[in-house]
Design an enzyme around this catalytic site. Structure first.
Site, PDB file in Angstrom:
ATOM      1  N   ASP A   1       0.812  -1.213   0.000  1.00 35.92           N
ATOM      2  CA  ASP A   1       0.000   0.000   0.000  1.00 35.92           C
ATOM      3  C   ASP A   1       0.850   1.269   0.000  1.00 35.92           C
ATOM      4  O   ASP A   1       0.545   2.244   0.674  1.00 35.92           O
ATOM      5  CB  ASP A   1      -0.970  -0.002   1.180  1.00 35.92           C
TER       6      ASP A   1
ATOM      7  N   ASP B   1       8.043  -3.303  13.070  1.00 36.99           N
ATOM      8  CA  ASP B   1       8.606  -1.961  12.927  1.00 36.99           C
ATOM      9  C   ASP B   1       8.892  -1.321  14.287  1.00 36.99           C
ATOM     10  O   ASP B   1       9.937  -0.705  14.487  1.00 36.99           O
ATOM     11  CB  ASP B   1       7.713  -1.068  12.063  1.00 36.99           C
TER      12      ASP B   1
END
Length: 198
Positions: free
Chosen positions: A56, A141
């Site tokens: 995305d 992350d």
């Protein structure tokens, strides 16, 4: 439904997949040797770095130029963890210099490059390799932002982002940060990073 009992499951599965894909790439297991289409295909050399793009993300025209031009820095500077094309503070009112790169202690992700040395760990400190304990609880992350993973290493990122998060509501985060991420500027001019003094 397993999601009813563990809301972290999508993040754990995503982190597990990232770890698996990185190891497949860096170890060479991703390369299928042998014959295809009645011809012998030679095994390519093992990669020295990998670029990670999520589904995305829109990239700027100079994204690959940025990655190519910073690859040698990433390979030679042991104080670097990664190169990212994203600036979390990249809203229009905060950015101006389209050719400026900065070092940051914060890992922004969203279109980034990592070296084999960071994944495997340098020969002198293989215990520092990310593959040794890759994001066991998901949120890869955030895990990568922890001091225990960075070992004081920094990330190079541009002042003006070279990636834009489109915001997929069907992803693991279900688009929960779209309101923030959609305000980050994507550089539209094509900087030829190979011509810059980095």
């Amino acid at each position: 439904n397993s999601f009813d009992t563990d809301w972290n499951l999508p993040y754990k599965q995503l982190a597990s997949h990232y770890g698996w894909a990185l190891e497949q790439t860096f170890s060479g297991a991703a390369y299928n040797n042998g014959q295809k289409h009645n011809r012998e295909i030679p095994t390519p050399p093992l990669p020295q770095r990998v670029i990670i793009l999520e589904e995305d993300i829109e990239i700027a025209n100079d994204f690959f130029s940025l990655m190519n031009s910073t690859a040698d820095l990433l390979d030679s500077d042991q104080t670097l963890l990664a190169v990212s094309a994203f600036n979390d503070n990249g809203k229009e009112q905060f950015v101006a210099d389209t050719k400026r790169l900065v070092r940051s202690d914060f890992f922004p992700g969203l279109g980034w490059m990592m070296s084999r040395n960071v994944w495997d760990g340098p020969a002198s400190h293989p215990d520092t390799g990310l593959k040794n304990s890759w994001a066991p609880n998901g949120f890869w992350d955030d895990w990568l932002r922890e001091n225990a993973r960075r070992w004081g290493r920094q990330i190079i990122r541009p002042e003006v982002s070279r990636t834009f998060h489109i915001g997929n509501i069907h992803g693991a985060s279900e688009g929960e940060n779209n309101g923030i991420l959609n305000k980050i500027e994507l550089e539209e001019n094509n900087v030829r990073w190979e011509d810059q003094d980095l």
